[in-house]
Design an enzyme around this catalytic site. Structure first.
Site, PDB file in Angstrom:
ATOM      1  N   TYR A  66      22.051   1.238  11.441  1.00 13.55           N
ATOM      2  CA  TYR A  66      21.373   0.360  10.481  1.00 13.55           C
ATOM      3  C   TYR A  66      22.067  -0.996  10.333  1.00 13.55           C
ATOM      4  CZ  TYR A  66      17.868  -0.857   7.168  1.00 13.55           C
ATOM      5  OH  TYR A  66      16.800  -1.504   6.588  1.00 13.55           O
ATOM      6  N   SER A 115       0.783  -1.235   0.000  1.00 15.64           N
ATOM      7  CA  SER A 115       0.000   0.000   0.000  1.00 15.64           C
ATOM      8  C   SER A 115       0.818   1.291   0.000  1.00 15.64           C
ATOM      9  CB  SER A 115      -0.934   0.000   1.212  1.00 15.64           C
ATOM     10  OG  SER A 115      -0.188  -0.244   2.395  1.00 15.64           O
TER      11      SER A 115
HETATM   12  P1  NAD Z   1       6.492   1.422   4.045  1.00 12.05           P
HETATM   13  O1  NAD Z   1       6.276   1.777   5.467  1.00 12.05           O
HETATM   14  O2  NAD Z   1       6.243   2.466   3.012  1.00 12.05           O
HETATM   15  O3  NAD Z   1       5.566   0.140   3.635  1.00 12.05           O
HETATM   16  C1  NAD Z   1       5.311  -0.923   4.491  1.00 12.05           C
HETATM   17  C2  NAD Z   1       4.163  -1.749   3.958  1.00 12.05           C
HETATM   18  O4  NAD Z   1       3.971  -2.866   4.871  1.00 12.05           O
HETATM   19  C3  NAD Z   1       2.810  -1.035   3.876  1.00 12.05           C
HETATM   20  O5  NAD Z   1       2.099  -1.478   2.752  1.00 12.05           O
HETATM   21  C4  NAD Z   1       2.081  -1.507   5.145  1.00 12.05           C
HETATM   22  O6  NAD Z   1       0.656  -1.491   5.053  1.00 12.05           O
HETATM   23  C5  NAD Z   1       2.594  -2.931   5.211  1.00 12.05           C
HETATM   24  N1  NAD Z   1       2.484  -3.533   6.539  1.00 12.05           N
HETATM   25  C6  NAD Z   1       3.109  -3.168   7.685  1.00 12.05           C
HETATM   26  N2  NAD Z   1       2.775  -4.016   8.684  1.00 12.05           N
HETATM   27  C7  NAD Z   1       1.939  -4.933   8.160  1.00 12.05           C
HETATM   28  C8  NAD Z   1       1.264  -6.060   8.664  1.00 12.05           C
HETATM   29  N3  NAD Z   1       1.398  -6.457   9.925  1.00 12.05           N
HETATM   30  N4  NAD Z   1       0.455  -6.761   7.832  1.00 12.05           N
HETATM   31  C9  NAD Z   1       0.281  -6.376   6.532  1.00 12.05           C
HETATM   32  N5  NAD Z   1       0.928  -5.342   5.994  1.00 12.05           N
HETATM   33  C10 NAD Z   1       1.729  -4.613   6.790  1.00 12.05           C
HETATM   34  O7  NAD Z   1       7.960   0.850   3.967  1.00 12.05           O
HETATM   35  P2  NAD Z   1       9.102   0.791   2.829  1.00 12.05           P
HETATM   36  O8  NAD Z   1      10.138   1.787   3.176  1.00 12.05           O
HETATM   37  O9  NAD Z   1       8.533   0.762   1.464  1.00 12.05           O
HETATM   38  O10 NAD Z   1       9.729  -0.634   3.181  1.00 12.05           O
HETATM   39  C11 NAD Z   1       9.427  -1.814   2.480  1.00 12.05           C
HETATM   40  C12 NAD Z   1      10.652  -2.702   2.479  1.00 12.05           C
HETATM   41  O11 NAD Z   1      11.696  -2.040   1.751  1.00 12.05           O
HETATM   42  C13 NAD Z   1      11.204  -2.973   3.895  1.00 12.05           C
HETATM   43  O12 NAD Z   1      11.667  -4.284   3.960  1.00 12.05           O
HETATM   44  C14 NAD Z   1      12.369  -2.000   3.981  1.00 12.05           C
HETATM   45  O13 NAD Z   1      13.353  -2.416   4.890  1.00 12.05           O
HETATM   46  C15 NAD Z   1      12.877  -2.050   2.544  1.00 12.05           C
HETATM   47  N6  NAD Z   1      13.741  -0.905   2.158  1.00 12.05           N
HETATM   48  C16 NAD Z   1      13.357   0.371   2.440  1.00 12.05           C
HETATM   49  C17 NAD Z   1      14.225   1.424   2.115  1.00 12.05           C
HETATM   50  C18 NAD Z   1      13.877   2.863   2.418  1.00 12.05           C
HETATM   51  O14 NAD Z   1      14.767   3.703   2.422  1.00 12.05           O
HETATM   52  N7  NAD Z   1      12.630   3.189   2.633  1.00 12.05           N
HETATM   53  C19 NAD Z   1      15.453   1.163   1.472  1.00 12.05           C
HETATM   54  C20 NAD Z   1      15.781  -0.161   1.164  1.00 12.05           C
HETATM   55  C21 NAD Z   1      14.908  -1.185   1.521  1.00 12.05           C
END
Ligand code: NAD
Length: 392
Positions: A238, A50
Protein backbone atom coordinates in the site's frame (compact mmCIF):
# COMPACT_ATOMS: atom_id res chain seq x y z
CA UNK A 1 -36.82 -13.33 -9.66
CA UNK A 2 -34.92 -14.69 -6.69
CA UNK A 3 -31.51 -12.97 -6.59
CA UNK A 4 -28.63 -15.09 -5.37
CA UNK A 5 -25.03 -14.10 -4.72
CA UNK A 6 -22.51 -14.94 -7.46
CA UNK A 7 -19.06 -14.32 -6.11
CA UNK A 8 -16.19 -14.17 -8.57
CA UNK A 9 -12.88 -13.58 -6.82
CA UNK A 10 -13.08 -10.27 -4.99
CA UNK A 11 -16.34 -9.27 -6.69
CA UNK A 12 -19.93 -10.33 -6.30
CA UNK A 13 -21.51 -9.90 -9.73
CA UNK A 14 -25.07 -9.83 -8.43
CA UNK A 15 -26.65 -7.47 -5.91
CA UNK A 16 -29.85 -7.79 -3.91
CA UNK A 17 -32.19 -4.79 -4.33
CA UNK A 18 -33.96 -5.02 -0.97
CA UNK A 19 -30.76 -5.95 0.86
CA UNK A 20 -28.93 -2.90 -0.52
CA UNK A 21 -31.91 -0.69 0.32
CA UNK A 22 -31.96 -2.03 3.89
CA UNK A 23 -28.22 -1.27 4.24
CA UNK A 24 -28.84 2.33 3.22
CA UNK A 25 -31.76 2.69 5.65
CA UNK A 26 -29.59 1.26 8.44
CA UNK A 27 -26.92 3.90 7.75
CA UNK A 28 -29.56 6.66 7.68
CA UNK A 29 -30.94 5.45 11.03
CA UNK A 30 -27.44 5.48 12.54
CA UNK A 31 -26.91 9.08 11.45
CA UNK A 32 -30.33 10.19 12.66
CA UNK A 33 -29.66 8.49 15.99
CA UNK A 34 -26.55 10.62 16.42
CA UNK A 35 -28.64 13.80 16.17
CA UNK A 36 -28.30 16.78 13.86
CA UNK A 37 -24.86 18.17 13.06
CA UNK A 38 -24.83 21.89 13.95
CA UNK A 39 -23.71 24.37 11.29
CA UNK A 40 -23.17 21.50 8.86
CA UNK A 41 -22.99 21.49 5.08
CA UNK A 42 -26.01 22.81 3.18
CA UNK A 43 -25.23 21.75 -0.34
CA UNK A 44 -22.84 18.92 -1.12
CA UNK A 45 -21.29 17.32 -4.19
CA UNK A 46 -20.05 13.77 -3.60
CA UNK A 47 -17.87 12.31 -6.36
CA UNK A 48 -18.00 8.53 -5.88
CA UNK A 49 -21.28 8.61 -3.94
CA UNK A 50 -22.80 5.17 -4.47
CA UNK A 51 -20.83 2.83 -2.20
CA UNK A 52 -18.29 2.81 0.66
CA UNK A 53 -16.97 6.07 2.06
CA UNK A 54 -18.66 8.23 -0.60
CA UNK A 55 -22.13 6.81 0.11
CA UNK A 56 -21.54 7.34 3.83
CA UNK A 57 -20.51 10.96 3.11
CA UNK A 58 -23.71 11.55 1.15
CA UNK A 59 -25.86 10.02 3.91
CA UNK A 60 -24.19 12.08 6.67
CA UNK A 61 -24.52 15.24 4.53
CA UNK A 62 -28.23 14.66 3.92
CA UNK A 63 -29.43 13.10 7.16
CA UNK A 64 -26.91 14.60 9.59
CA UNK A 65 -26.67 18.09 8.12
CA UNK A 66 -29.95 18.30 6.16
CA UNK A 67 -28.02 19.10 2.97
CA UNK A 68 -29.00 18.96 -0.68
CA UNK A 69 -26.76 16.49 -2.47
CA UNK A 70 -25.52 15.83 -5.96
CA UNK A 71 -24.03 12.35 -6.29
CA UNK A 72 -21.69 11.24 -9.07
CA UNK A 73 -21.03 7.52 -9.53
CA UNK A 74 -20.48 4.83 -12.14
CA UNK A 75 -23.05 2.06 -11.74
CA UNK A 76 -24.79 -0.50 -13.90
CA UNK A 77 -28.59 -0.59 -14.18
CA UNK A 78 -30.44 -3.92 -14.20
CA UNK A 79 -30.99 -5.83 -17.39
CA UNK A 80 -34.35 -7.41 -16.62
CA UNK A 81 -34.50 -9.20 -20.01
CA UNK A 82 -31.29 -11.06 -19.17
CA UNK A 83 -32.26 -11.46 -15.50
CA UNK A 84 -29.21 -9.45 -14.47
CA UNK A 85 -29.60 -7.30 -11.37
CA UNK A 86 -28.16 -3.79 -11.21
CA UNK A 87 -24.91 -3.16 -9.34
CA UNK A 88 -25.08 -2.56 -5.59
CA UNK A 89 -24.34 1.16 -5.93
CA UNK A 90 -27.31 1.51 -8.26
CA UNK A 91 -29.69 0.09 -5.64
CA UNK A 92 -27.98 2.06 -2.86
CA UNK A 93 -28.51 5.27 -4.78
CA UNK A 94 -32.15 4.45 -5.59
CA UNK A 95 -32.89 3.97 -1.88
CA UNK A 96 -30.89 7.02 -0.83
CA UNK A 97 -32.83 9.16 -3.32
CA UNK A 98 -36.18 7.77 -2.16
CA UNK A 99 -35.37 8.50 1.48
CA UNK A 100 -33.88 11.94 0.76
CA UNK A 101 -36.91 13.00 -1.27
CA UNK A 102 -39.26 11.70 1.43
CA UNK A 103 -37.36 13.94 3.86
CA UNK A 104 -37.81 16.91 1.51
CA UNK A 105 -34.13 17.00 0.48
CA UNK A 106 -32.88 17.76 -3.02
CA UNK A 107 -30.96 14.74 -4.40
CA UNK A 108 -29.64 14.68 -7.98
CA UNK A 109 -27.79 11.71 -9.44
CA UNK A 110 -25.24 11.65 -12.24
CA UNK A 111 -24.29 8.19 -13.46
CA UNK A 112 -21.22 8.20 -15.69
CA UNK A 113 -17.48 8.60 -15.87
CA UNK A 114 -16.42 11.23 -13.30
CA UNK A 115 -13.11 11.66 -15.13
CA UNK A 116 -14.89 13.02 -18.22
CA UNK A 117 -15.67 16.67 -19.01
CA UNK A 118 -19.27 15.74 -19.86
CA UNK A 119 -20.05 14.35 -16.39
CA UNK A 120 -18.46 17.43 -14.79
CA UNK A 121 -20.79 19.58 -16.94
CA UNK A 122 -23.82 17.50 -15.90
CA UNK A 123 -22.88 17.82 -12.22
CA UNK A 124 -22.53 21.59 -12.58
CA UNK A 125 -26.02 21.76 -14.15
CA UNK A 126 -27.46 19.72 -11.28
CA UNK A 127 -25.78 22.03 -8.75
CA UNK A 128 -27.23 25.09 -10.52
CA UNK A 129 -30.70 23.53 -10.21
CA UNK A 130 -30.24 22.78 -6.49
CA UNK A 131 -31.87 25.10 -3.91
CA UNK A 132 -28.60 26.96 -3.13
CA UNK A 133 -27.32 26.87 -6.72
CA UNK A 134 -23.82 26.32 -5.30
CA UNK A 135 -21.99 23.77 -3.16
CA UNK A 136 -20.29 24.37 0.17
CA UNK A 137 -18.73 20.89 0.42
CA UNK A 138 -17.12 18.74 -2.28
CA UNK A 139 -16.23 15.17 -1.27
CA UNK A 140 -13.86 13.34 -3.60
CA UNK A 141 -14.21 9.60 -2.94
CA UNK A 142 -13.42 7.85 -6.20
CA UNK A 143 -11.84 4.42 -6.35
CA UNK A 144 -11.35 3.36 -9.93
CA UNK A 145 -9.12 0.90 -11.76
CA UNK A 146 -8.83 3.08 -14.89
CA UNK A 147 -9.14 6.61 -16.19
CA UNK A 148 -9.61 8.02 -19.66
CA UNK A 149 -7.82 11.34 -19.96
CA UNK A 150 -10.52 13.81 -21.05
CA UNK A 151 -8.10 15.81 -23.19
CA UNK A 152 -6.17 13.06 -25.01
CA UNK A 153 -8.56 10.10 -24.80
CA UNK A 154 -5.66 7.95 -23.54
CA UNK A 155 -6.69 5.20 -21.10
CA UNK A 156 -4.59 4.75 -17.96
CA UNK A 157 -4.82 1.68 -15.73
CA UNK A 158 -3.88 1.56 -12.08
CA UNK A 159 -1.95 -1.43 -10.73
CA UNK A 160 -1.45 -2.78 -7.22
CA UNK A 161 2.29 -3.41 -7.21
CA UNK A 162 5.24 -2.66 -5.02
CA UNK A 163 8.10 -0.31 -5.77
CA UNK A 164 11.75 -1.39 -5.53
CA UNK A 165 12.07 -5.12 -4.88
CA UNK A 166 9.62 -7.93 -5.48
CA UNK A 167 7.97 -8.99 -2.21
CA UNK A 168 6.46 -12.17 -0.90
CA UNK A 169 3.70 -11.59 1.59
CA UNK A 170 1.20 -13.50 3.61
CA UNK A 171 -2.31 -13.07 2.27
CA UNK A 172 -5.78 -14.54 2.48
CA UNK A 173 -7.57 -16.32 -0.33
CA UNK A 174 -11.03 -15.10 0.67
CA UNK A 175 -12.79 -17.59 -1.66
CA UNK A 176 -11.12 -20.64 -0.17
CA UNK A 177 -10.52 -19.34 3.34
CA UNK A 178 -6.85 -20.23 3.04
CA UNK A 179 -3.69 -18.45 4.06
CA UNK A 180 -1.46 -18.18 1.03
CA UNK A 181 1.80 -16.52 0.05
CA UNK A 182 1.47 -13.93 -2.67
CA UNK A 183 4.21 -12.46 -4.79
CA UNK A 184 3.78 -8.71 -4.96
CA UNK A 185 5.43 -7.79 -8.25
CA UNK A 186 7.51 -4.68 -8.86
CA UNK A 187 5.91 -1.88 -10.85
CA UNK A 188 7.62 -0.32 -13.85
CA UNK A 189 8.05 3.47 -14.01
CA UNK A 190 5.13 3.61 -16.45
CA UNK A 191 2.88 1.60 -14.14
CA UNK A 192 3.70 3.92 -11.25
CA UNK A 193 2.96 7.00 -13.38
CA UNK A 194 -0.28 5.47 -14.70
CA UNK A 195 -1.52 4.59 -11.21
CA UNK A 196 -0.82 8.17 -10.11
CA UNK A 197 -2.75 9.40 -13.16
CA UNK A 198 -5.79 7.30 -12.11
CA UNK A 199 -5.82 7.55 -8.32
CA UNK A 200 -3.74 10.72 -7.75
CA UNK A 201 -4.97 14.27 -7.42
CA UNK A 202 -5.16 15.50 -11.03
CA UNK A 203 -8.85 14.77 -11.51
CA UNK A 204 -9.77 16.26 -8.10
CA UNK A 205 -8.02 19.47 -9.18
CA UNK A 206 -9.87 19.40 -12.52
CA UNK A 207 -13.19 19.07 -10.67
CA UNK A 208 -12.46 22.06 -8.43
CA UNK A 209 -11.25 24.11 -11.39
CA UNK A 210 -14.43 23.31 -13.39
CA UNK A 211 -16.70 24.07 -10.44
CA UNK A 212 -14.84 27.32 -9.77
CA UNK A 213 -14.98 28.46 -13.40
CA UNK A 214 -18.71 27.67 -13.46
CA UNK A 215 -19.19 29.85 -10.37
CA UNK A 216 -20.84 27.10 -8.30
CA UNK A 217 -18.46 27.11 -5.31
CA UNK A 218 -20.05 28.87 -2.33
CA UNK A 219 -18.07 31.21 -0.08
CA UNK A 220 -16.26 29.10 2.51
CA UNK A 221 -16.46 25.96 0.35
CA UNK A 222 -14.56 22.96 1.74
CA UNK A 223 -13.27 19.98 -0.19
CA UNK A 224 -12.09 16.69 1.23
CA UNK A 225 -10.56 13.60 -0.38
CA UNK A 226 -9.93 10.29 1.35
CA UNK A 227 -6.62 8.55 1.78
CA UNK A 228 -5.20 5.53 3.56
CA UNK A 229 -1.85 4.99 5.26
CA UNK A 230 -2.16 1.87 7.44
CA UNK A 231 0.54 0.02 9.38
CA UNK A 232 4.05 -0.87 8.20
CA UNK A 233 2.81 -4.42 7.69
CA UNK A 234 0.92 -3.31 4.58
CA UNK A 235 3.45 -0.69 3.38
CA UNK A 236 4.94 -2.88 0.59
CA UNK A 237 1.56 -3.27 -1.10
CA UNK A 238 0.00 0.00 0.00
CA UNK A 239 1.86 3.04 1.28
CA UNK A 240 5.21 2.24 -0.39
CA UNK A 241 3.55 0.73 -3.45
CA UNK A 242 1.93 2.21 -6.55
CA UNK A 243 -1.33 3.09 -4.78
CA UNK A 244 0.66 4.84 -2.01
CA UNK A 245 2.41 6.96 -4.68
CA UNK A 246 -1.00 7.96 -6.03
CA UNK A 247 -2.20 8.83 -2.52
CA UNK A 248 0.89 11.00 -1.92
CA UNK A 249 0.06 12.80 -5.17
CA UNK A 250 -3.53 13.26 -3.92
CA UNK A 251 -2.15 14.69 -0.67
CA UNK A 252 0.00 17.18 -2.61
CA UNK A 253 -3.03 18.17 -4.70
CA UNK A 254 -4.89 18.95 -1.45
CA UNK A 255 -2.38 21.72 -0.76
CA UNK A 256 -2.87 23.27 -4.19
CA UNK A 257 -6.67 22.99 -3.95
CA UNK A 258 -6.50 24.48 -0.46
CA UNK A 259 -4.71 27.48 -2.00
CA UNK A 260 -7.37 27.80 -4.72
CA UNK A 261 -10.26 27.53 -2.26
CA UNK A 262 -8.71 30.19 0.01
CA UNK A 263 -9.86 32.64 -2.70
CA UNK A 264 -13.37 31.70 -1.53
CA UNK A 265 -12.38 31.73 2.16
CA UNK A 266 -12.58 27.93 1.93
CA UNK A 267 -10.20 25.02 2.43
CA UNK A 268 -9.24 21.57 1.18
CA UNK A 269 -7.82 18.69 3.14
CA UNK A 270 -7.22 14.97 3.21
CA UNK A 271 -8.90 12.71 5.71
CA UNK A 272 -6.99 9.49 6.32
CA UNK A 273 -9.63 6.86 6.97
CA UNK A 274 -9.66 3.42 8.53
CA UNK A 275 -9.20 0.17 6.57
CA UNK A 276 -12.67 -1.22 5.88
CA UNK A 277 -14.24 -3.88 3.70
CA UNK A 278 -15.38 -2.10 0.53
CA UNK A 279 -15.44 -3.08 -3.12
CA UNK A 280 -12.16 -1.18 -3.57
CA UNK A 281 -10.23 -2.60 -0.59
CA UNK A 282 -11.21 -6.23 -1.18
CA UNK A 283 -9.22 -6.14 -4.44
CA UNK A 284 -5.91 -5.36 -2.71
CA UNK A 285 -3.71 -8.39 -1.84
CA UNK A 286 -2.68 -8.73 1.85
CA UNK A 287 -5.32 -6.18 2.95
CA UNK A 288 -8.22 -8.67 3.51
CA UNK A 289 -6.01 -10.65 5.92
CA UNK A 290 -4.96 -7.48 7.72
CA UNK A 291 -8.61 -6.34 7.94
CA UNK A 292 -9.73 -9.75 9.29
CA UNK A 293 -7.16 -9.53 12.09
CA UNK A 294 -7.82 -5.85 12.72
CA UNK A 295 -11.61 -6.29 12.97
CA UNK A 296 -11.24 -8.98 15.62
CA UNK A 297 -8.98 -6.84 17.74
CA UNK A 298 -10.94 -3.61 17.31
CA UNK A 299 -14.24 -5.38 18.03
CA UNK A 300 -12.78 -6.99 21.17
CA UNK A 301 -11.59 -3.59 22.37
CA UNK A 302 -14.97 -2.04 21.50
CA UNK A 303 -13.53 0.50 19.04
CA UNK A 304 -14.55 -0.96 15.68
CA UNK A 305 -16.17 1.49 13.27
CA UNK A 306 -17.65 1.07 9.79
CA UNK A 307 -17.90 3.62 6.94
CA UNK A 308 -20.91 5.46 8.32
CA UNK A 309 -19.42 5.68 11.82
CA UNK A 310 -16.11 6.97 10.44
CA UNK A 311 -17.73 9.67 8.31
CA UNK A 312 -20.24 10.69 10.98
CA UNK A 313 -17.27 11.16 13.33
CA UNK A 314 -15.36 13.15 10.69
CA UNK A 315 -18.30 15.51 10.16
CA UNK A 316 -19.41 15.87 13.78
CA UNK A 317 -16.03 16.11 15.50
CA UNK A 318 -13.84 17.75 12.88
CA UNK A 319 -15.68 19.43 10.02
CA UNK A 320 -18.76 20.90 11.72
CA UNK A 321 -20.47 21.30 15.12
CA UNK A 322 -18.30 24.40 15.71
CA UNK A 323 -15.17 22.24 15.78
CA UNK A 324 -11.92 22.86 13.97
CA UNK A 325 -9.96 20.43 11.87
CA UNK A 326 -7.11 18.79 13.75
CA UNK A 327 -4.09 18.07 11.57
CA UNK A 328 -1.14 15.74 12.15
CA UNK A 329 2.46 16.87 11.50
CA UNK A 330 1.95 16.28 7.78
CA UNK A 331 -1.22 18.36 7.56
CA UNK A 332 -3.56 15.34 7.37
CA UNK A 333 -6.78 14.76 9.33
CA UNK A 334 -6.61 11.33 10.93
CA UNK A 335 -9.78 9.36 11.56
CA UNK A 336 -7.65 6.23 11.33
CA UNK A 337 -6.48 7.15 14.84
CA UNK A 338 -8.12 4.14 16.50
CA UNK A 339 -6.84 1.69 13.87
CA UNK A 340 -3.28 2.91 14.37
CA UNK A 341 -3.43 3.06 18.18
CA UNK A 342 -0.20 1.39 19.41
CA UNK A 343 -1.99 -1.27 21.51
CA UNK A 344 -4.11 -2.28 18.51
CA UNK A 345 -1.17 -2.45 16.10
CA UNK A 346 0.90 -4.39 18.64
CA UNK A 347 -1.89 -6.95 18.87
CA UNK A 348 -2.11 -7.19 15.04
CA UNK A 349 1.67 -7.69 14.81
CA UNK A 350 1.48 -10.49 17.37
CA UNK A 351 -1.19 -12.37 15.41
CA UNK A 352 0.30 -11.82 11.92
CA UNK A 353 3.13 -14.45 12.05
CA UNK A 354 0.93 -16.95 13.91
CA UNK A 355 -2.10 -16.99 11.63
CA UNK A 356 -2.59 -20.07 9.43
CA UNK A 357 -5.44 -21.69 7.49
CA UNK A 358 -6.07 -23.95 10.50
CA UNK A 359 -6.45 -21.17 13.07
CA UNK A 360 -7.89 -18.49 10.76
CA UNK A 361 -11.31 -18.44 12.44
CA UNK A 362 -9.83 -18.47 15.91
CA UNK A 363 -7.25 -15.70 15.43
CA UNK A 364 -9.11 -13.45 13.00
CA UNK A 365 -12.60 -12.16 12.30
CA UNK A 366 -12.74 -13.82 8.87
CA UNK A 367 -16.45 -14.51 9.46
CA UNK A 368 -16.95 -10.78 10.03
CA UNK A 369 -14.95 -10.04 6.88
CA UNK A 370 -17.06 -12.42 4.80
CA UNK A 371 -20.37 -11.13 6.11
CA UNK A 372 -19.30 -7.48 5.57
CA UNK A 373 -18.26 -8.39 2.04
CA UNK A 374 -21.61 -10.03 1.26
CA UNK A 375 -23.43 -7.11 2.87
CA UNK A 376 -21.77 -4.75 0.36
CA UNK A 377 -23.95 -6.47 -2.25
CA UNK A 378 -27.08 -6.62 -0.09
CA UNK A 379 -26.72 -10.26 0.99
CA UNK A 380 -26.96 -11.56 4.56
CA UNK A 381 -28.87 -8.49 5.71
CA UNK A 382 -31.13 -8.99 8.73
CA UNK A 383 -34.86 -8.91 8.01
CA UNK A 384 -34.56 -9.74 4.30
CA UNK A 385 -36.27 -12.86 2.97
CA UNK A 386 -33.84 -14.11 0.33
CA UNK A 387 -36.26 -16.78 -0.91
CA UNK A 388 -38.66 -14.10 -2.16
CA UNK A 389 -38.74 -12.71 -5.70
CA UNK A 390 -37.17 -9.28 -6.20
CA UNK A 391 -38.06 -6.66 -8.78
CA UNK A 392 -34.77 -5.81 -10.45
P1 NAD B 1 -15.79 2.04 -3.26
O1 NAD B 1 -15.34 1.08 -4.30
O2 NAD B 1 -16.78 1.58 -2.25
O3 NAD B 1 -16.42 3.37 -3.96
C1 NAD B 1 -15.93 3.94 -5.13
C2 NAD B 1 -16.93 4.92 -5.69
O4 NAD B 1 -16.34 5.51 -6.88
C3 NAD B 1 -18.27 4.33 -6.13
O5 NAD B 1 -19.31 5.24 -5.86
C4 NAD B 1 -18.12 4.18 -7.65
O6 NAD B 1 -19.34 4.21 -8.38
C5 NAD B 1 -17.29 5.42 -7.93
N1 NAD B 1 -16.56 5.36 -9.20
C6 NAD B 1 -15.56 4.51 -9.56
N2 NAD B 1 -15.12 4.82 -10.79
C7 NAD B 1 -15.83 5.88 -11.22
C8 NAD B 1 -15.84 6.66 -12.39
N3 NAD B 1 -15.00 6.44 -13.39
N4 NAD B 1 -16.75 7.66 -12.49
C9 NAD B 1 -17.64 7.91 -11.49
N5 NAD B 1 -17.65 7.22 -10.34
C10 NAD B 1 -16.78 6.21 -10.21
O7 NAD B 1 -14.47 2.58 -2.59
P2 NAD B 1 -14.08 3.14 -1.12
O8 NAD B 1 -13.31 2.09 -0.43
O9 NAD B 1 -15.23 3.78 -0.45
O10 NAD B 1 -13.01 4.25 -1.56
C11 NAD B 1 -13.31 5.62 -1.65
C12 NAD B 1 -12.07 6.40 -1.28
O11 NAD B 1 -11.75 6.14 0.09
C13 NAD B 1 -10.83 6.00 -2.12
O12 NAD B 1 -10.08 7.14 -2.39
C14 NAD B 1 -10.08 5.09 -1.16
O13 NAD B 1 -8.71 5.05 -1.43
C15 NAD B 1 -10.37 5.78 0.17
N6 NAD B 1 -10.15 4.93 1.36
C16 NAD B 1 -10.65 3.67 1.41
C17 NAD B 1 -10.37 2.87 2.53
C18 NAD B 1 -10.88 1.45 2.64
O14 NAD B 1 -10.36 0.69 3.45
N7 NAD B 1 -11.89 1.07 1.90
C19 NAD B 1 -9.61 3.39 3.60
C20 NAD B 1 -9.16 4.70 3.52
C21 NAD B 1 -9.43 5.46 2.39
Amino acid sequence: MVVEPKVKGFLCVTAHPEGCAANVREQIEYVKGKGPIKNGAKSVLVIGSSTGYGLASRIVSAFGCGASTVGVFFERPADAAKGRPASAGWYNTAEFTKQAEAAGLYAANINGDAFSDEIKRQAIDAIRKSPAGKVDLVVYSLASPRRTDPKTGEVYKSVLKTIGEEREDKSLDTDKGQIVTVKVPVASEKEIADTVKVMGGEDWELWIKSLDEAGVLAEGCTSVAYSYIGPELTYPIYRSGTIGMAKKNLEEAAQRIDGALKMHRGKAFISVNKALVTQASSAIPVVPLYISILYKIMKEKGVHEDCIMQIERLFSTQLYNDNCLEFDDNGLVRIDDLELRPDIQKAVEAVWPEVSTENLNELTDFDGYKSEFMKLFGFGVKGIDYTKDSTL
